[in-house]
Write a protein that holds these residues in place. Structure first.
Motif, PDB file in Angstrom:
ATOM      1  N   UNK A   1       0.854  -1.184   0.000  1.00 55.56           N
ATOM      2  CA  UNK A   1       0.000   0.000   0.000  1.00 55.56           C
ATOM      3  C   UNK A   1       0.894   1.238   0.000  1.00 55.56           C
ATOM      4  N   UNK A   2       0.502   2.229  -0.820  1.00 57.46           N
ATOM      5  CA  UNK A   2       1.236   3.490  -0.844  1.00 57.46           C
ATOM      6  C   UNK A   2       1.132   4.175   0.510  1.00 57.46           C
ATOM      7  N   UNK A   3       2.211   4.848   0.907  1.00 58.10           N
ATOM      8  CA  UNK A   3       2.265   5.521   2.206  1.00 58.10           C
ATOM      9  C   UNK A   3       1.719   6.936   2.057  1.00 58.10           C
ATOM     10  N   UNK A   4       0.693   7.249   2.816  1.00 56.75           N
ATOM     11  CA  UNK A   4       0.043   8.546   2.714  1.00 56.75           C
ATOM     12  C   UNK A   4       1.041   9.686   2.931  1.00 56.75           C
TER      13      UNK A   4
ATOM     14  N   UNK B   1       3.562  10.144   1.126  1.00 59.82           N
ATOM     15  CA  UNK B   1       4.795   9.705   0.459  1.00 59.82           C
ATOM     16  C   UNK B   1       4.410   8.586  -0.513  1.00 59.82           C
ATOM     17  N   UNK B   2       3.450   8.910  -1.408  1.00 53.71           N
ATOM     18  CA  UNK B   2       2.779   7.893  -2.215  1.00 53.71           C
ATOM     19  C   UNK B   2       3.694   7.171  -3.195  1.00 53.71           C
ATOM     20  N   UNK B   3       4.904   7.710  -3.444  1.00 53.76           N
ATOM     21  CA  UNK B   3       5.835   7.011  -4.328  1.00 53.76           C
ATOM     22  C   UNK B   3       6.390   5.740  -3.683  1.00 53.76           C
ATOM     23  N   UNK B   4       6.324   5.676  -2.360  1.00 50.33           N
ATOM     24  CA  UNK B   4       6.888   4.542  -1.627  1.00 50.33           C
ATOM     25  C   UNK B   4       5.773   3.623  -1.144  1.00 50.33           C
ATOM     26  N   UNK B   5       6.131   2.388  -0.793  1.00 48.75           N
ATOM     27  CA  UNK B   5       5.142   1.389  -0.369  1.00 48.75           C
ATOM     28  C   UNK B   5       5.587   0.713   0.934  1.00 48.75           C
ATOM     29  N   UNK B   6       4.610   0.422   1.781  1.00 49.26           N
ATOM     30  CA  UNK B   6       4.843  -0.521   2.869  1.00 49.26           C
ATOM     31  C   UNK B   6       4.292  -1.840   2.357  1.00 49.26           C
ATOM     32  N   UNK B   7       5.047  -2.925   2.536  1.00 48.33           N
ATOM     33  CA  UNK B   7       4.705  -4.159   1.825  1.00 48.33           C
ATOM     34  C   UNK B   7       4.850  -5.386   2.707  1.00 48.33           C
ATOM     35  N   UNK B   8       4.145  -6.451   2.298  1.00 49.83           N
ATOM     36  CA  UNK B   8       4.177  -7.742   2.990  1.00 49.83           C
ATOM     37  C   UNK B   8       4.445  -8.831   1.960  1.00 49.83           C
ATOM     38  N   UNK B   9       5.368  -9.754   2.273  1.00 49.47           N
ATOM     39  CA  UNK B   9       5.612 -10.855   1.347  1.00 49.47           C
ATOM     40  C   UNK B   9       4.858 -12.106   1.802  1.00 49.47           C
ATOM     41  N   UNK B  10       5.023 -13.196   1.064  1.00 46.68           N
ATOM     42  CA  UNK B  10       4.251 -14.410   1.345  1.00 46.68           C
ATOM     43  C   UNK B  10       4.600 -15.020   2.705  1.00 46.68           C
TER      44      UNK B  10
ATOM     45  N   UNK C   1       8.413  -5.058   4.370  1.00 45.26           N
ATOM     46  CA  UNK C   1       9.435  -4.406   3.538  1.00 45.26           C
ATOM     47  C   UNK C   1       9.049  -2.954   3.303  1.00 45.26           C
ATOM     48  N   UNK C   2      10.046  -2.115   3.141  1.00 48.21           N
ATOM     49  CA  UNK C   2       9.845  -0.749   2.665  1.00 48.21           C
ATOM     50  C   UNK C   2      10.320  -0.708   1.221  1.00 48.21           C
ATOM     51  N   UNK C   3       9.408  -0.374   0.310  1.00 48.47           N
ATOM     52  CA  UNK C   3       9.740  -0.265  -1.109  1.00 48.47           C
ATOM     53  C   UNK C   3       9.996   1.207  -1.423  1.00 48.47           C
TER      54      UNK C   3
ATOM     55  N   UNK D   1      -2.119  -4.616  -5.103  1.00 46.50           N
ATOM     56  CA  UNK D   1      -2.699  -3.527  -4.328  1.00 46.50           C
ATOM     57  C   UNK D   1      -4.112  -3.248  -4.824  1.00 46.50           C
ATOM     58  N   UNK D   2      -5.065  -3.303  -3.906  1.00 46.43           N
ATOM     59  CA  UNK D   2      -6.476  -3.045  -4.259  1.00 46.43           C
ATOM     60  C   UNK D   2      -6.917  -3.897  -5.438  1.00 46.43           C
ATOM     61  N   UNK D   3      -6.542  -5.184  -5.386  1.00 50.94           N
ATOM     62  CA  UNK D   3      -6.925  -6.192  -6.388  1.00 50.94           C
ATOM     63  C   UNK D   3      -6.330  -5.909  -7.770  1.00 50.94           C
TER      64      UNK D   3
END
Length: 328
Positions: free
Chosen positions: A25-28, A30-39, A44-46, A78-80
């Motif tokens: 999901x994009x970080x409010x 700082x929308x260029x970056x993502x907070x992420x979860x792997x399997x 992760x911080x993208x 993200x969001x399907x």
């Protein structure tokens, strides 16, 4: 304030179990970056890489449970929707839930200094801070939980905690906890009802053109009190506009706690008792072994002093700092 842990917890596991696939999901703000979860349910911080930055080099690393991959092509759910983009990826790959939360709070601290369109220098700085912070939590603790809590309590009591953080010791081995111009402030806490504290001779004997003040606090372990993480949260809420001070605050806490980092939310101290008992004393008011009475051949002298007959200064922390530094 952005709560990246809350965002992360709501992310589903990615459907694809490829190592480069993430639910994100994009970080409010700082929308260029993502907070992420792997399997594997690791965070992760993208970090966004602009086209002009894609050619610069950061070595891939796997140190202290932190994995760094630069210019990695990521599959993002993200969001399907499914997209593919290149990011610098900083991931926590350990299994400790407490440390996972620390990783997310570190992302929250560093994202503001990273900015929306980071330069090469900013990306390298952020990667370096992650390595530095997670290296610190593998080290031996340098101070007790009580001692660190007392120092954070002093910072939290200020209306301008960024100033306290600027003056906070950079290394635990420094003689005094805080330095402000010609003022030195040492924080002492006692877990008894008696205001007795351990001192080294250097903490109380005079230094030319310098004022030494002792902050004395009574503390009790109390399940209804505040933990270190709760004090940290209160301080963070006051310094949202000071990213450099936030970085220093977190680094010093992690490096001080070391392998005790998992206790950051376990031990709690009575906040109201600390607040009511906080007093400040000039070093000249505290009983000590005078430097003239210590033979030159004797070093590392320490002792316990009782402050029961010492006169305190009736000021709060901000008034204290202002009164002793206004002429500097």
């Amino acid at each position: 304030m952005i709560d990246l842990k809350e965002i992360y917890d709501k992310l589903p596991l990615p459907k694809n179990q490829n190592s480069n696939s993430y639910s994100a999901k994009a970080i409010k703000g700082f929308e260029n970056h993502r907070i992420a979860k792997n399997y594997a349910d690791n965070p992760s911080l993208l970090i966004f890489i602009s086209e002009q930055n894609q050619d610069f080099f950061i070595a891939n690393q796997n140190l202290f449970s932190i994995k760094v991959s630069h210019n990695l092509k990521c599959e993002i759910e993200s969001d399907k929707k499914l997209t593919h983009n290149n990011f610098s990826v900083v991931s926590y790959i350990g299994q400790n839930d407490d440390v996972k939360d620390i990783f997310l709070s570190t992302c929250q601290v560093l994202i503001k200094s990273l900015g929306q369109n980071p330069t090469n220098k900013k990306i390298k700085h952020t990667v370096g801070k992650f390595i530095e912070l997670f290296k610190a939590i593998k080290e031996t603790p340098t101070k007790s939980l009580q001692g660190l809590w007392a120092e954070l309590f002093i910072i939290e009591q200020s209306n301008f905690p960024e100033n306290l953080i600027n003056g906070w010791h950079s290394i635990p081995e420094e003689k005094f906890d805080f330095s402000f111009g010609k003022l030195r402030l040492e924080v002492k806490s006692s877990a008894t009802n008696v205001r007795t504290h351990h001192f080294s001779s250097g903490q109380l004997n005079p230094i030319i053109d310098t004022e030494i003040i002792i902050a004395s606090i009574l503390v009790n372990v109390n399940a209804g009190g505040f933990s270190i993480i709760e004090l940290l949260s209160r301080i963070n809420n006051k310094i949202n506009d000071f990213p450099r001070q936030k970085e220093k605050l977190h680094l010093l806490i992690y490096s001080t706690l070391g392998v005790n980092i998992n206790k950051i939310n376990q031990v709690k101290f009575d906040y109201e008792l600390a607040k009511e008992s906080l007093k400040f004393y000039k070093s000249t008011e505290i009983p000590k072994i005078e430097i003239n009475n210590i033979p030159k051949e004797v070093s590392n002298v320490s002792f316990v002093s009782n402050l029961v007959n010492s006169t305190n200064i009736v000021l709060n922390i901000d008034e204290l700092i202002q009164s002793f530094t206004k002429d500097n």
